[in-house]
Design an enzyme around this catalytic site. Structure first.
Site, PDB file in Angstrom:
ATOM      1  N   ARG A 252       0.859  -1.175   0.000  1.00 15.41           N
ATOM      2  CA  ARG A 252       0.000   0.000   0.000  1.00 15.41           C
ATOM      3  C   ARG A 252       0.900   1.231   0.000  1.00 15.41           C
ATOM      4  O   ARG A 252       1.946   1.248   0.654  1.00 15.41           O
ATOM      5  CB  ARG A 252      -0.914   0.026   1.244  1.00 15.41           C
ATOM      6  N   GLU A 280      -2.180   8.140  -3.927  1.00 12.02           N
ATOM      7  CA  GLU A 280      -3.006   7.486  -4.962  1.00 12.02           C
ATOM      8  C   GLU A 280      -4.490   7.874  -4.788  1.00 12.02           C
ATOM      9  O   GLU A 280      -4.930   7.979  -3.630  1.00 12.02           O
ATOM     10  CB  GLU A 280      -2.849   5.985  -4.732  1.00 12.02           C
ATOM     11  N   HIS A 297      -1.073   0.444  -9.734  1.00 11.93           N
ATOM     12  CA  HIS A 297      -1.720  -0.469  -8.788  1.00 11.93           C
ATOM     13  C   HIS A 297      -2.350  -1.651  -9.530  1.00 11.93           C
ATOM     14  O   HIS A 297      -3.555  -1.925  -9.406  1.00 11.93           O
ATOM     15  CB  HIS A 297      -2.777   0.277  -7.973  1.00 11.93           C
TER      16      HIS A 297
HETATM   17  N1  LIG Z   1      -0.465  -3.913  -5.443  1.00 13.08           N
HETATM   18  C1  LIG Z   1      -1.424  -4.817  -5.511  1.00 13.08           C
HETATM   19  O1  LIG Z   1      -2.066  -5.019  -6.561  1.00 13.08           O
HETATM   20  C2  LIG Z   1      -1.739  -5.666  -4.304  1.00 13.08           C
HETATM   21  C3  LIG Z   1      -2.372  -6.905  -4.493  1.00 13.08           C
HETATM   22  C4  LIG Z   1      -2.679  -7.681  -3.366  1.00 13.08           C
HETATM   23  C5  LIG Z   1      -2.355  -7.225  -2.093  1.00 13.08           C
HETATM   24  N2  LIG Z   1      -1.746  -6.016  -1.960  1.00 13.08           N
HETATM   25  C6  LIG Z   1      -1.375  -5.541  -0.622  1.00 13.08           C
HETATM   26  O2  LIG Z   1      -0.384  -6.436  -0.097  1.00 13.08           O
HETATM   27  C7  LIG Z   1      -0.651  -6.650   1.292  1.00 13.08           C
HETATM   28  C8  LIG Z   1      -0.094  -8.003   1.722  1.00 13.08           C
HETATM   29  O3  LIG Z   1      -0.822  -9.023   1.069  1.00 13.08           O
HETATM   30  P1  LIG Z   1      -0.775 -10.515   1.644  1.00 13.08           P
HETATM   31  O4  LIG Z   1      -1.720 -11.337   0.845  1.00 13.08           O
HETATM   32  O5  LIG Z   1       0.633 -10.974   1.777  1.00 13.08           O
HETATM   33  O6  LIG Z   1      -1.384 -10.293   3.107  1.00 13.08           O
HETATM   34  P2  LIG Z   1      -1.243 -11.249   4.374  1.00 13.08           P
HETATM   35  O7  LIG Z   1      -2.177 -10.705   5.386  1.00 13.08           O
HETATM   36  O8  LIG Z   1      -1.329 -12.671   3.946  1.00 13.08           O
HETATM   37  O9  LIG Z   1       0.272 -11.010   4.872  1.00 13.08           O
HETATM   38  C9  LIG Z   1       0.693  -9.791   5.425  1.00 13.08           C
HETATM   39  C10 LIG Z   1       1.851 -10.110   6.377  1.00 13.08           C
HETATM   40  O10 LIG Z   1       2.410  -8.891   6.850  1.00 13.08           O
HETATM   41  C11 LIG Z   1       2.816  -9.112   8.185  1.00 13.08           C
HETATM   42  N3  LIG Z   1       3.023  -7.830   8.856  1.00 13.08           N
HETATM   43  C12 LIG Z   1       2.086  -7.023   9.411  1.00 13.08           C
HETATM   44  N4  LIG Z   1       2.679  -5.932   9.938  1.00 13.08           N
HETATM   45  C13 LIG Z   1       4.022  -6.059   9.689  1.00 13.08           C
HETATM   46  C14 LIG Z   1       5.162  -5.261   9.974  1.00 13.08           C
HETATM   47  N5  LIG Z   1       5.056  -4.097  10.638  1.00 13.08           N
HETATM   48  N6  LIG Z   1       6.383  -5.683   9.547  1.00 13.08           N
HETATM   49  C15 LIG Z   1       6.502  -6.860   8.873  1.00 13.08           C
HETATM   50  N7  LIG Z   1       5.455  -7.679   8.600  1.00 13.08           N
HETATM   51  C16 LIG Z   1       4.234  -7.266   8.994  1.00 13.08           C
HETATM   52  C17 LIG Z   1       1.719  -9.961   8.772  1.00 13.08           C
HETATM   53  O11 LIG Z   1       2.188 -10.643   9.918  1.00 13.08           O
HETATM   54  C18 LIG Z   1       1.405 -10.904   7.608  1.00 13.08           C
HETATM   55  O12 LIG Z   1       2.142 -12.095   7.709  1.00 13.08           O
HETATM   56  C19 LIG Z   1      -2.174  -6.549   1.394  1.00 13.08           C
HETATM   57  O13 LIG Z   1      -2.584  -6.174   2.702  1.00 13.08           O
HETATM   58  C20 LIG Z   1      -2.509  -5.479   0.366  1.00 13.08           C
HETATM   59  O14 LIG Z   1      -2.551  -4.212   0.996  1.00 13.08           O
HETATM   60  C21 LIG Z   1      -1.442  -5.233  -3.019  1.00 13.08           C
HETATM   61  O1  LIG Z   2      -5.651  -5.525  -1.929  1.00 14.72           O
HETATM   62  C1  LIG Z   2      -5.688  -5.953  -3.089  1.00 14.72           C
HETATM   63  O2  LIG Z   2      -6.212  -7.083  -3.420  1.00 14.72           O
HETATM   64  C2  LIG Z   2      -5.055  -5.197  -4.203  1.00 14.72           C
HETATM   65  O3  LIG Z   2      -4.433  -4.020  -3.779  1.00 14.72           O
HETATM   66  C3  LIG Z   2      -6.002  -4.923  -5.336  1.00 14.72           C
HETATM   67  O4  LIG Z   2      -5.241  -4.588  -6.469  1.00 14.72           O
HETATM   68  C4  LIG Z   2      -6.940  -3.806  -5.023  1.00 14.72           C
HETATM   69  O5  LIG Z   2      -7.399  -3.461  -6.287  1.00 14.72           O
HETATM   70  P1  LIG Z   2      -8.668  -2.533  -6.476  1.00 14.72           P
HETATM   71  O6  LIG Z   2      -9.655  -2.964  -5.489  1.00 14.72           O
HETATM   72  O7  LIG Z   2      -8.170  -1.143  -6.168  1.00 14.72           O
HETATM   73  O8  LIG Z   2      -9.066  -2.730  -7.868  1.00 14.72           O
END
Ligand SMILES: NC(=O)c1ccc[n+]([C@@H]2O[C@H](COP(=O)([O-])OP(=O)(O)OC[C@H]3O[C@@H](n4cnc5c(N)ncnc54)[C@H](O)[C@@H]3O)[C@@H](O)[C@H]2O)c1
Ligand SMILES: O=C(O)[C@H](O)[C@H](O)COP(=O)(O)O
EC number: 1.1.1.290
Length: 392
Positions: A252, A280, A297
């Site tokens: 994020r 964003e 994103h």
């Molecule tokens: N850019 C994109 O398109 C996209 C897509 C999917 C997810 N995301 C983002 O990626 C994040 C992570 O996704 P995920 O599926 O791995 O989530 P998840 O919940 O499976 O894993 C997140 C991990 O982060 C750890 N964590 C929390 N606080 C922390 C800290 N201060 N330092 C280190 N580790 C910490 C947690 O213990 C957990 O294991 C989501 O929360 C979302 O915001 C972005």
């Molecule tokens: O948290 C997620 O799954 C990802 O950041 C995902 O890309 C969010 O996408 P949006 O809902 O903005 O389309």
């Protein structure tokens, strides 16, 4: 769950994949003999007025819709909220629980998509690190890449698997998980000893309890953590990193302090890849100009990742309705010819699997008068040609 006259009314973010294939009377209402009507709007247009007017029973969203008391104060009908996303920082889960509204997100839905995005960024910028472990021992005079991963949940741990398959060293830091082969370093060690640092944490804030004056209750904000991640990467953290160390943020935007990052890049010429941005959907051209790769994103935007997100919240809604799921994403997936084994054996084919610089160029082309505006950023994401996940 239903109004005797109209059955199930769904208000949904039109950017959710395959709504019409999943959320229909046949796929939902048949077993419960209910009519199902679905209203699709842009996620940012889902507001309190619409919720008050339409009184939907089901609300399906993505990350651009904030679900909280402000949105639902004048709505008495919603009983299920589904977010077809992994991240949940846009949802006040404590408020939904207090309103006895069921919530489901799509945990893990795009873990491979995001991990593959990160690999592509690294191997596009530093192709010398493409060393399938089979050749690593025989030919390489260069030490393998050390990949630092902050956050070892679904995405971080999946990325670690890919990295290990490429013979890379993984330094991982996750204070909320037990130590392991990958959760093997401190925050400072990951930052100071890695060639690349990739962020995979949720957006969380410092835990705070505050009183609800009316109810006299004290409750913690649902996004509170003992290890808050907002501005986790700030000037102090960046100073721990060698100028050579690449930083990748696909978690994020606010996990990284944007102004500290710009100062760091100016000072150290660091290679930085951003798929998410602190402010964003607006992005300054000044920041864009400093980035090695910038994308709107879309790290999770594959056919598989988005369909899996829809499937997961559909399954959760079926459970709420006590009906057996009748729809499966497997029936909807086109043939996928992108094989990870082929790519590992033929690194030169990376650009055919995913040309990340095309996404970078598309974003940069949207900059007008010194910035990318929100509407153009959103349009880029709405019109994005979904990639395919590499299959095993
Ligand atoms: N850019 C994109 O398109 C996209 C897509 C999917 C997810 N995301 C983002 O990626 C994040 C992570 O996704 P995920 O599926 O791995 O989530 P998840 O919940 O499976 O894993 C997140 C991990 O982060 C750890 N964590 C929390 N606080 C922390 C800290 N201060 N330092 C280190 N580790 C910490 C947690 O213990 C957990 O294991 C989501 O929360 C979302 O915001 C972005
Ligand atoms: O948290 C997620 O799954 C990802 O950041 C995902 O890309 C969010 O996408 P949006 O809902 O903005 O389309």
């Amino acid at each position: 769950m239903t109004d005797t006259v109209t059955g199930i009314t769904i208000l949904a973010d039109s950017n959710i994949a395959s709504l019409d294939e999943f959320f229909t009377a046949t796929m939902l209402g048949q077993a419960t003999e209910q009519t199902v009507s679905i209203i699709k709007v842009a996620g940012r247009d889902i507001n309190a007025q619409l919720l008050a007017e339409l009184q939907p029973t089901i609300l399906l969203i993505r990350s651009v819709t904030s679900v909280n008391e402000a949105l639902l104060a004048d709505n008495e009908s919603v009983e299920f909220v589904g977010s077809a996303t992994i991240g949940t920082d846009h949802v006040d889960q404590d408020y939904l629980a207090a309103r006895n509204i069921t919530f489901a997100n799509a945990a893990g839905c795009s873990k491979h998509s995001v991990a593959q995005y990160v690999l592509t960024a690294i191997l596009t910028l530093r192709p010398q690190y493409w060393q399938p472990s089979t050749t690593l021992l025989m030919t390489s005079s260069m030490p393998p890449l050390t990949l630092g991963i902050i956050g070892l949940g679904n995405i971080g741990s999946t990325l670690a698997q890919y990295a290990t398959a490429l013979g890379w060293q993984v330094l991982g830091y996750d204070p909320l998980l037990h130590p392991s082969d990958t959760n093997n370093a401190s925050f400072e060690q990951v930052l100071s000893q890695s060639d690349v640092v990739s962020l995979h944490v949720p957006l969380t804030d410092k835990k705070s309890t505050h009183k609800k004056a009316a109810a006299g209750q004290s409750f913690q904000s649902s996004n509170g953590s003992d290890y808050p991640t907002r501005h986790l990467i700030n000037a102090e953290a960046l100073a721990m990193m060698s100028p050579h160390t690449m930083l990748i943020n696909s978690a994020r935007g606010p996990v990284v302090n944007a102004s500290d990052l710009e100062a760091d890049i100016e000072r150290n010429e660091r290679q930085v890849v951003l798929d998410v941005f602190e402010h964003e959907p607006e992005i300054s051209e000044g920041l864009l100009a400093k980035l090695a790769i910038a994308t709107p994103h879309i790290a999770g935007y594959t056919v598989e990742g988005k369909l899996r997100g829809t499937q997961i919240i559909y399954d959760a809604l079926c459970e709420k309705l006590a009906v057996a799921p009748a729809q499966s994403m497997q029936k909807l997936l086109p043939l996928n010819m992108f094989l990870w084994s082929e790519l590992k054996a033929h690194p030169d084919r990376l650009i055919k699997f995913y040309d990340i610089m095309q996404d970078d160029a598309s974003l940069r082309s949207q900059a007008v008068d010194g910035q990318v505006n929100g509407a153009d950023f959103d349009q880029l994401r709405r019109d994005y040609h979904l990639r395919r996940e590499w299959q095993f």
